[in-house]
Design a protein around this motif. Structure first.
Motif, PDB file in Angstrom:
ATOM      1  N   PRO A 232       0.992  -7.122  -6.220  1.00 42.35           N
ATOM      2  CA  PRO A 232       0.155  -6.799  -7.386  1.00 42.35           C
ATOM      3  C   PRO A 232       0.867  -5.835  -8.337  1.00 42.35           C
ATOM      4  O   PRO A 232       1.860  -5.213  -7.969  1.00 42.35           O
ATOM      5  CB  PRO A 232      -1.071  -6.123  -6.754  1.00 42.35           C
ATOM      6  CG  PRO A 232      -0.528  -5.477  -5.516  1.00 42.35           C
ATOM      7  CD  PRO A 232       0.542  -6.422  -5.006  1.00 42.35           C
ATOM      8  N   GLN A 233       0.347  -5.712  -9.509  1.00 44.96           N
ATOM      9  CA  GLN A 233       0.904  -4.763 -10.474  1.00 44.96           C
ATOM     10  C   GLN A 233       0.650  -3.341  -9.994  1.00 44.96           C
ATOM     11  O   GLN A 233      -0.489  -2.944  -9.737  1.00 44.96           O
ATOM     12  CB  GLN A 233       0.286  -4.978 -11.851  1.00 44.96           C
ATOM     13  CG  GLN A 233       0.854  -4.070 -12.927  1.00 44.96           C
ATOM     14  CD  GLN A 233       0.331  -4.425 -14.306  1.00 44.96           C
ATOM     15  OE1 GLN A 233      -0.227  -5.498 -14.506  1.00 44.96           O
ATOM     16  NE2 GLN A 233       0.506  -3.528 -15.260  1.00 44.96           N
ATOM     17  N   HIS A 234       1.728  -2.587  -9.855  1.00 46.04           N
ATOM     18  CA  HIS A 234       1.608  -1.216  -9.376  1.00 46.04           C
ATOM     19  C   HIS A 234       2.847  -0.445  -9.823  1.00 46.04           C
ATOM     20  O   HIS A 234       3.969  -0.938  -9.684  1.00 46.04           O
ATOM     21  CB  HIS A 234       1.496  -1.187  -7.855  1.00 46.04           C
ATOM     22  CG  HIS A 234       1.019   0.118  -7.311  1.00 46.04           C
ATOM     23  ND1 HIS A 234       1.822   1.244  -7.250  1.00 46.04           N
ATOM     24  CD2 HIS A 234      -0.195   0.488  -6.797  1.00 46.04           C
ATOM     25  CE1 HIS A 234       1.126   2.241  -6.726  1.00 46.04           C
ATOM     26  NE2 HIS A 234      -0.083   1.818  -6.441  1.00 46.04           N
ATOM     27  N   PRO A 235       2.679   0.757 -10.360  1.00 44.11           N
ATOM     28  CA  PRO A 235       3.842   1.504 -10.869  1.00 44.11           C
ATOM     29  C   PRO A 235       4.843   1.884  -9.785  1.00 44.11           C
ATOM     30  O   PRO A 235       6.004   2.152 -10.104  1.00 44.11           O
ATOM     31  CB  PRO A 235       3.203   2.755 -11.488  1.00 44.11           C
ATOM     32  CG  PRO A 235       1.858   2.872 -10.844  1.00 44.11           C
ATOM     33  CD  PRO A 235       1.417   1.463 -10.603  1.00 44.11           C
ATOM     34  N   ARG A 236       4.425   1.896  -8.513  1.00 41.36           N
ATOM     35  CA  ARG A 236       5.335   2.267  -7.426  1.00 41.36           C
ATOM     36  C   ARG A 236       5.931   1.047  -6.718  1.00 41.36           C
ATOM     37  O   ARG A 236       6.603   1.193  -5.705  1.00 41.36           O
ATOM     38  CB  ARG A 236       4.609   3.145  -6.404  1.00 41.36           C
ATOM     39  CG  ARG A 236       4.109   4.465  -6.961  1.00 41.36           C
ATOM     40  CD  ARG A 236       3.431   5.276  -5.877  1.00 41.36           C
ATOM     41  NE  ARG A 236       2.839   6.507  -6.387  1.00 41.36           N
ATOM     42  CZ  ARG A 236       3.486   7.649  -6.500  1.00 41.36           C
ATOM     43  NH1 ARG A 236       4.758   7.722  -6.134  1.00 41.36           N
ATOM     44  NH2 ARG A 236       2.884   8.722  -6.973  1.00 41.36           N
ATOM     45  N   CYS A 237       5.654  -0.144  -7.230  1.00 42.69           N
ATOM     46  CA  CYS A 237       6.121  -1.372  -6.584  1.00 42.69           C
ATOM     47  C   CYS A 237       7.524  -1.741  -7.058  1.00 42.69           C
ATOM     48  O   CYS A 237       7.790  -1.811  -8.255  1.00 42.69           O
ATOM     49  CB  CYS A 237       5.152  -2.507  -6.883  1.00 42.69           C
ATOM     50  SG  CYS A 237       5.618  -4.073  -6.109  1.00 42.69           S
TER      51      CYS A 237
ATOM     52  N   TRP B  20       5.951  -8.199 -10.198  1.00 38.64           N
ATOM     53  CA  TRP B  20       4.507  -8.354 -10.050  1.00 38.64           C
ATOM     54  C   TRP B  20       4.075  -9.796 -10.282  1.00 38.64           C
ATOM     55  O   TRP B  20       4.550 -10.485 -11.183  1.00 38.64           O
ATOM     56  CB  TRP B  20       3.768  -7.458 -11.045  1.00 38.64           C
ATOM     57  CG  TRP B  20       4.134  -6.013 -10.940  1.00 38.64           C
ATOM     58  CD1 TRP B  20       4.629  -5.372  -9.844  1.00 38.64           C
ATOM     59  CD2 TRP B  20       4.052  -5.015 -11.973  1.00 38.64           C
ATOM     60  NE1 TRP B  20       4.854  -4.050 -10.097  1.00 38.64           N
ATOM     61  CE2 TRP B  20       4.502  -3.794 -11.413  1.00 38.64           C
ATOM     62  CE3 TRP B  20       3.628  -5.034 -13.293  1.00 38.64           C
ATOM     63  CZ2 TRP B  20       4.548  -2.619 -12.142  1.00 38.64           C
ATOM     64  CZ3 TRP B  20       3.667  -3.857 -14.021  1.00 38.64           C
ATOM     65  CH2 TRP B  20       4.118  -2.671 -13.454  1.00 38.64           C
TER      66      TRP B  20
ATOM     67  N   HIS C  48       3.019   9.195   1.544  1.00 38.48           N
ATOM     68  CA  HIS C  48       3.472   7.849   1.224  1.00 38.48           C
ATOM     69  C   HIS C  48       3.637   7.000   2.481  1.00 38.48           C
ATOM     70  O   HIS C  48       4.188   7.451   3.489  1.00 38.48           O
ATOM     71  CB  HIS C  48       4.794   7.908   0.455  1.00 38.48           C
ATOM     72  CG  HIS C  48       4.692   8.637  -0.852  1.00 38.48           C
ATOM     73  ND1 HIS C  48       4.374   8.012  -2.027  1.00 38.48           N
ATOM     74  CD2 HIS C  48       4.845   9.950  -1.154  1.00 38.48           C
ATOM     75  CE1 HIS C  48       4.348   8.889  -3.012  1.00 38.48           C
ATOM     76  NE2 HIS C  48       4.625  10.076  -2.502  1.00 38.48           N
TER      77      HIS C  48
ATOM     78  N   HIS D 162       0.861  -1.177   0.000  1.00 38.49           N
ATOM     79  CA  HIS D 162       0.000   0.000   0.000  1.00 38.49           C
ATOM     80  C   HIS D 162       0.903   1.234   0.000  1.00 38.49           C
ATOM     81  O   HIS D 162       1.098   1.880   1.026  1.00 38.49           O
ATOM     82  CB  HIS D 162      -0.905  -0.012   1.226  1.00 38.49           C
ATOM     83  CG  HIS D 162      -2.000   1.006   1.171  1.00 38.49           C
ATOM     84  ND1 HIS D 162      -3.106   0.869   0.352  1.00 38.49           N
ATOM     85  CD2 HIS D 162      -2.154   2.179   1.818  1.00 38.49           C
ATOM     86  CE1 HIS D 162      -3.896   1.912   0.519  1.00 38.49           C
ATOM     87  NE2 HIS D 162      -3.343   2.733   1.390  1.00 38.49           N
ATOM     88  N   PRO D 163       1.500   1.566  -1.154  1.00 37.63           N
ATOM     89  CA  PRO D 163       2.506   2.634  -1.189  1.00 37.63           C
ATOM     90  C   PRO D 163       1.978   4.028  -0.860  1.00 37.63           C
ATOM     91  O   PRO D 163       2.701   4.842  -0.293  1.00 37.63           O
ATOM     92  CB  PRO D 163       3.041   2.567  -2.619  1.00 37.63           C
ATOM     93  CG  PRO D 163       1.966   1.901  -3.402  1.00 37.63           C
ATOM     94  CD  PRO D 163       1.321   0.938  -2.467  1.00 37.63           C
TER      95      PRO D 163
ATOM     96  N   GLU E 165       9.892   7.028  -1.883  1.00 34.59           N
ATOM     97  CA  GLU E 165       9.737   5.946  -2.849  1.00 34.59           C
ATOM     98  C   GLU E 165      10.497   4.691  -2.428  1.00 34.59           C
ATOM     99  O   GLU E 165      10.459   3.678  -3.117  1.00 34.59           O
ATOM    100  CB  GLU E 165      10.231   6.403  -4.228  1.00 34.59           C
ATOM    101  CG  GLU E 165       9.416   7.548  -4.815  1.00 34.59           C
ATOM    102  CD  GLU E 165       9.923   7.991  -6.163  1.00 34.59           C
ATOM    103  OE1 GLU E 165      11.016   7.524  -6.567  1.00 34.59           O
ATOM    104  OE2 GLU E 165       9.247   8.794  -6.825  1.00 34.59           O
TER     105      GLU E 165
ATOM    106  N   VAL F 177       6.047  -0.976  -0.069  1.00 29.96           N
ATOM    107  CA  VAL F 177       6.428  -0.562  -1.423  1.00 29.96           C
ATOM    108  C   VAL F 177       7.110  -1.688  -2.205  1.00 29.96           C
ATOM    109  O   VAL F 177       7.421  -1.526  -3.383  1.00 29.96           O
ATOM    110  CB  VAL F 177       7.355   0.675  -1.400  1.00 29.96           C
ATOM    111  CG1 VAL F 177       6.618   1.869  -0.836  1.00 29.96           C
ATOM    112  CG2 VAL F 177       8.631   0.403  -0.620  1.00 29.96           C
TER     113      VAL F 177
END
Length: 265
Positions: A159-164, A168, A17, A2-3, A88, A140
């Motif tokens: 899960p797929q996430h741009p901040r991960c 994924w 964040h 949960h970023p 980040e 993150v």
């Protein structure tokens, strides 16, 4: 994971964040412990808190520099501003510990206080704060584990996430929760043992031993970019530093323990 914790409706939406919040909570928890323990031992709690602020700056700078140089130096060179995007992720504990120790030695020498005595005060607080930090990593996906079988019920799948930071949809060893639990257990052990210590530096030495072992083992299951090998050895850089922590702990135990025995006659 949960970023993003929430967004403040200012300036078009100000993101808060989760990683940054948990790291901040870790520092706050550690500082609360240090103030309490310093007062219990008859040390100046205000001086201890002043040292905490110096350590926070040194730890963040040291951990970030270590991360930059062992992961993707070229990226940070082309995008220097990314160095300051701490929310980040991208803080390494070993780098932070080295930076914190250097600044603590300087600060305490300046104020004519014993580093080794203050190290005993700080050690449980470091473990407690580190617990929150690893939970931040979990949020993150940084410091993630290596892939495991799809039948492993205990595995983490991000899960797929741009901040991960983690890959994924791949079952991974749960290194972040494992190290968080390990650090909290170290905190509890140090709290229980601190009133029974036989010499100054014993609590700090036990911390270095326990964390060195914990990190060495967890590192076997890491799968992220910080797992840099030491040339010519099967060890990662973090494992090499962990071995160094064990050596330092044994030296402290021997020197400080001998001094305490000699003082008793």
């Amino acid at each position: 994971m949960h970023p993003l914790l929430f967004t403040i409706p200012l300036f078009g939406g100000l993101p808060v964040h989760t990683y940054g919040v948990l790291v901040a909570l870790g520092f706050l928890a550690g500082m609360t412990w240090v103030r309490y323990e310093a007062r219990r031992l008859g040390e100046n709690p205000d001086l201890a808190v002043d040292l905490v602020f110096y350590i926070i700056v040194a730890a963040i700078l040291g951990s970030r520099l270590y991360y930059v140089f062992i992961t993707d130096y070229a990226h940070f060179k082309t995008d220097p501003v990314s160095f300051f995007r701490l929310w980040e992720g991208g803080l390494t504990f070993h780098g932070g510990l080295i930076g914190a120790v250097i600044v603590a030695v300087w600060f305490l020498r300046r104020h004519r206080r014993s580093f080794i005595k203050f190290a005993d005060i700080f050690a449980p607080g470091v473990s407690l704060g580190h617990t929150f930090g690893r939970l931040g990593c979990f949020m993150v996906g940084c410091c993630h584990g290596r892939p495991v079988g799809h039948d492993a019920w205990w595995a983490l799948t991000f899960p797929q996430h741009p901040r991960c930071f983690a890959p994924w949809g791949v079952p991974l060893f749960p290194t972040q929760p494992a190290e968080a639990i390990g650090n909290f257990c170290i905190f509890l052990i140090l709290v229980l043992l601190r009133k029974r210590k036989q010499f100054d530096g014993q609590v700090f030495a036990i911390y270095l031993m326990l964390y060195g072992i914990l990190r060495f083992v967890v590192e076997m299951y890491r799968g992220d970019a910080t797992k840099d090998p030491i040339p010519g050895t099967p060890l990662s850089m973090a494992q090499g530093i962990s071995v160094g922590l064990l050596v330092v702990a044994l030296v402290i135990w021997r020197v400080q323990g001998k001094g305490a025995r000699d003082a008793k006659g």
